[in-house]
Design an enzyme around this catalytic site. Structure first.
Site, short mmCIF file in Angstrom:
data_model
loop_
_atom_site.label_atom_id
_atom_site.label_comp_id
_atom_site.label_asym_id
_atom_site.label_seq_id
_atom_site.Cartn_x
_atom_site.Cartn_y
_atom_site.Cartn_z
N LYS A 196 22.96 -10.24 -12.49
CA LYS A 196 24.27 -10.88 -12.61
C LYS A 196 25.34 -9.81 -12.69
CE LYS A 196 27.04 -13.98 -15.41
NZ LYS A 196 27.03 -15.00 -16.46
N LYS A 249 23.52 -13.42 -8.81
CA LYS A 249 24.80 -14.08 -9.01
C LYS A 249 25.91 -13.04 -9.04
CE LYS A 249 27.15 -16.75 -12.52
NZ LYS A 249 27.07 -17.31 -13.83
#
Ligand code: PBG
Length: 325
Positions: A196, A249
């Site tokens: 992330k 992400k």
């Protein structure tokens, strides 16, 4: 002109194009993020995410029934916590009667077949808007991990199928796995946000939950977008520590990372088509600069083609509608 090979033969009509399509979307690909609010009959449109809402639990349950009816199989839940419940310990996060825990129970009760995934991170509960506990201006790792373990166990106790730690603390996957084992939650999965990145594209989401960091940024825990090899390191560690699914992400600016991760692991890979990616398409469509429906399908297909087995997306309902049209 004599040509031995004419590649356009396989593109000459839509039927033949579908026969040779390498990537096709289905409702099984999508995870639907849901924002849940306190109250009854509350439905608030998120200003920077037009067409997407924060709903009270009663409306959310109806929504989940509708999603299931459309063939969607999973939801990822986020709650908006009241300001007075926020502090620096994040303790509301594991309140057995908290909004998250009530929501998990109500959804599983109403639609038992839906796979309920829950966000695990302290930001919606933190008075500082950070994903962890703050001490002397720093987000401390190990104490945060202890809090995340309590949070995950409370989600499991409420009936969550999969907990999804989105915080990027070190060692949290192993600690959560151990916590689940020790408490006999042997059927609860972990979807780790393993790669992330610290991204400006989370802006609209932070509006949705009122969870923007009160000081600084998230760069001491989320990854630097300059890095690729680090994503593999993070992901392999999470697999080792017990993640069932890993996630990259954001998605769109990180398609290369999705592919690298897909090639590196032998467990399902998910990607999060995040709030800013939603907002960009919505804004351009509103201006008349893009065809929204086409942009949705092209984007989601590209994320799947890059290697995502699962896609968390605010466009899930639109995609299902478009795919069945
Ligand atoms: C919180 C969290 C964020 C998102 C999912 N979980 C925001 C952040 O890290 O600041 C972003 C989702 C989106 O932008 O759609 N840990």
């Amino acid at each position: 002109m004599f040509l031995q090979r004419r590649n356009r033969i396989l593109r000459k009509g839509s039927a033949i194009r579908s026969l040779v399509a390498e990537t096709t979307l289905t409702p099984n690909d999508f995870i639907v993020p849901l924002f849940i609010d306190e109250g009854i009959n509350v439905k608030t449109e998120i200003a920077s995410m037009p067409g997407y809402y924060r709903n009270s639990l009663d409306i959310t349950v109806k929504e989940v029934r509708e999603l299931r009816g459309m063939g969607l199989k999973s939801v990822l839940i986020f709650v908006k916590s009241k300001d007075e419940l926020k502090d620096n310990t994040g303790k509301e996060a594991w309140n057995p009667d908290g909004l998250m825990q009530k929501s998990i129970k109500a959804i599983k009760n109403a639609v038992p077949e839906i796979v309920v995934m829950t966000d695990v991170a302290l930001d919606p509960y933190s008075s500082y808007g950070h994903d962890g506990i703050v001490k002397d201006g720093e987000i401390v790792n190990d104490e945060t991990v202890e809090a995340l373990v309590k949070m995950s166990i409370s989600h499991a106790m409420a009936g969550a199928d999969i907990v999804a730690p989105s915080d990027m603390m070190d060692g949290r996957i192993g600690a959560i796995r151990k916590g689940l084992e020790e408490n006999n939650f042997t059927r609860v999965g972990i979807m780790s946000y393993s790669a992330k990145y610290a991204s400006c594209f989370y802006g609209p989401f932070r509006d949705a939950l009122d969870s923007a960091p009160g000081f600084g940024d998230k760069k001491t825990y989320q990854m630097d977008y300059s890095n690729r090899i680090e994503a593999i390191k993070e992901t392999l560690m999470d697999v080792e520590e017990g993640a069932d699914i890993v996630m990259v992400k954001p998605a769109l600016a990180y398609l290369d990372i999705i592919r690298e991760v897909k090639n590196a692991v032998n467990i399902p890979v998910s990607a999060y088509n995040i709030s800013g990616e939603y907002a960009m398409i919505k804004a351009a469509a509103k201006m008349g600069w893009l065809n929204e429906d086409k942009a949705i399908l092209e984007t989601l297909t590209a994320i799947k083609r890059a290697g995502a087995d699962l896609i968390a997306t605010y466009f899930a309902k639109d995609a299902v509608r478009l795919l069945s049209a």
